[in-house]
Design a protein around this motif. Structure first.
Motif, PDB file in Angstrom:
ATOM      1  N   ASN A 119       0.835  -1.195   0.000  1.00  9.58           N
ATOM      2  CA  ASN A 119       0.000   0.000   0.000  1.00  9.58           C
ATOM      3  C   ASN A 119       0.876   1.253   0.000  1.00  9.58           C
ATOM      4  O   ASN A 119       1.946   1.271   0.613  1.00  9.58           O
ATOM      5  N   SER A 139      -2.911  -1.108  -3.165  1.00  2.73           N
ATOM      6  CA  SER A 139      -3.593   0.188  -3.119  1.00  2.73           C
ATOM      7  C   SER A 139      -2.549   1.290  -3.211  1.00  2.73           C
ATOM      8  O   SER A 139      -1.456   1.170  -2.650  1.00  2.73           O
ATOM      9  N   TYR A 140      -2.888   2.338  -3.954  1.00  5.77           N
ATOM     10  CA  TYR A 140      -1.968   3.453  -4.180  1.00  5.77           C
ATOM     11  C   TYR A 140      -2.813   4.704  -4.303  1.00  5.77           C
ATOM     12  O   TYR A 140      -3.705   4.779  -5.146  1.00  5.77           O
ATOM     13  N   SER A 164       1.703  -6.523   6.079  1.00  2.00           N
ATOM     14  CA  SER A 164       1.466  -5.368   5.208  1.00  2.00           C
ATOM     15  C   SER A 164       2.726  -4.530   5.060  1.00  2.00           C
ATOM     16  O   SER A 164       3.541  -4.426   5.984  1.00  2.00           O
ATOM     17  N   TYR A 166       3.598  -0.532   3.945  1.00  2.00           N
ATOM     18  CA  TYR A 166       3.071   0.801   3.657  1.00  2.00           C
ATOM     19  C   TYR A 166       4.210   1.749   3.323  1.00  2.00           C
ATOM     20  O   TYR A 166       5.212   1.809   4.043  1.00  2.00           O
TER      21      TYR A 166
END
Length: 290
Positions: A119, A139-140, A164, A166
Motif C-alpha cells: 500500500n 492500493s496506491y 502489510s 506501507y
C-alpha cells in the motif's frame, strides 16, 4: 504502547512501514529533536541517492535506503550488506540481493514472493498513481492535500492473515512547510516554485523572459523558511505518536527523507537540479515500533 487487539502479523513476517518526510534536512531533525521518533532509535546522518523526489523514491522502492558513504568498500559489497538487513526488518531468513531479481523492486518482491499486502499513500503529485512508482501496489493513493499525514492514518489497516507494507510520502516538510491547520493565504510564496507544471504545459510565448532578473529571498526570509520546516517536524512528531499507537507490535518502521533542502547556502534554494551536500544529507532511523 498497547497493541491494538487482533492486529498481529502472521508469524515469521513483520509489517514494514516506510515513512518518507519529503525534503527534510538532517539538521532540521537535530534542531527539532523529535521525542516520539527518538523512541525508534538514534537518528543517523545518511545520504540520499538522488536530489529530487521521483528518482529518490524509485531508489527507495528498489530497497536502496539512504547510505552512510563508507570508505574502502566496493558498491556491490555495500548493496549486499544493505539488502541483508531486510532479514531483520522483515523477519525473513536468508534475505539477499538475488532474491529481489529480476524486478529489483521491493513492492514486487514483498507482494509476489512473500505474500504481503502492499500500500502507498503519497503527498507529492510527481508520485501520482499514473507514474512508474505505482507498480505492484494493492492500493496506491495520491492524497487530496499535500500536507496532512494524519489523514493517512485514518486509511491504514492491517490484516490478520498476512503482513502489510506501507509507503507514506509525507508533505508537511516539503515547501511551503505548512501544517494542515494553516490558512493557505499565510503560506510563503516564492516565484518559480508555484505552478511549475502549468508553465511546462504552456507555450513559449507565455514564458517569462529568462533575461529578467528573478527575485531571490534574503537570508532572513530563508531562515524563516528553514524554521518552518523545523516546526513542521515538531508537529509531525505528535502524528507519529498516533501512528505508533495504531501499528501492530510486530512492525518495523523506517523514517527518512528522500533528499535534503537548500535555504540560501551558496545562493541555492530548494532541491532538484542542485549539486550540494545539504540536498543529499538526510536523517535516517529505523526499528520495531515502540
Amino acid at each position: 504502547m498497547d497493541e491494538p487487539s487482533g492486529r498481529q502479523s502472521s508469524i515469521g513476517s513483520r509489517n514494514l512501514v516506510l515513512v518518507v518526510l519529503d525534503s527534510l534536512r538532517y539538521d532540521a531533525w537535530t534542531t527539532a529533536r523529535p521525542q516520539v521518533l527518538a523512541s525508534l532509535g538514534e537518528v543517523e546522518r545518511r545520504w540520499s541517492y538522488a536530489t529530487w523526489t521521483a528518482p529518490s523514491h524509485y531508489n527507495l522502492l528498489m530497497g536502496l535506503l539512504p547510505h552512510n558513504s563508507p570508505t574502502e568498500v566496493y558498491a556491490s559489497e555495500y548493496y549486499k550488506q544493505d539488502f541483508a538487513r531486510y532479514a531483520e526488518r522483515l523477519g525473513v531468513p536468508d534475505m539477499e540481493f538475488k532474491r529481489m531479481l529480476p524486478s529489483i523492486f521491493l513492492p514486487t518482491f514483498l507482494r509476489r514472493t512473500l505474500g504481503y499486502s502492499t500500500n502507498a499513500m503519497v503527498s507529492m503529485p510527481v508520485l501520482n498513481e499514473r507514474t512508474i512508482i505505482n507498480r505492484d501496489f494493492d492500493s496506491y493513493r495520491l492524497m487530496s492535500t499535500h500536507n496532512d499525514m494524519a489523514a493517512m492514518l485514518e486509511q491504514m489497516s492491517f490484516e490478520d492473515d498476512r503482513p502489510s507494507f506501507y509507503l507514506l510520502n509525507v508533505g508537511e516538510t516539503h515547501y511551503p512547510y505548512a501544517l494542515p491547520t494553516e490558512d493557505p493565504s499565510n503560506w510563503p510564496r516564492i516565484s518559480g516554485v508555484h505552478g511549475v507544471f502549468k508553465r511546462l504545459d504552456s507555450s513559449e510565448d507565455d514564458q517569462p523572459d529568462p533575461a529578467e532578473p528573478r527575485e531571490f529571498f534574503d537570508q532572513r526570509a530563508m531562515r524563516e523558511l528553514q524554521e518552518r520546516q523545523v516546526r513542521a517536524l515538531e508537529y509531525l512528531d505528535t502524528v507519529f505518536a498516533r501512528l505508533f499507537d495504531l501499528l501492530p507490535s510486530n512492525t518495523w518502521v523506517i523514517v527518512t527523507s528522500d533528499h535534503g533542502e537548500l535555504f540560501g547556502e551558496d545562493r541555492y534554494f530548494g532541491h532538484g537540479p542542485i549539486m550540494h551536500e545539504k540536498v543529499l544529507e538526510v536523517p535516517f532511523v529505523e526499528g520495531l515500533v515502540p
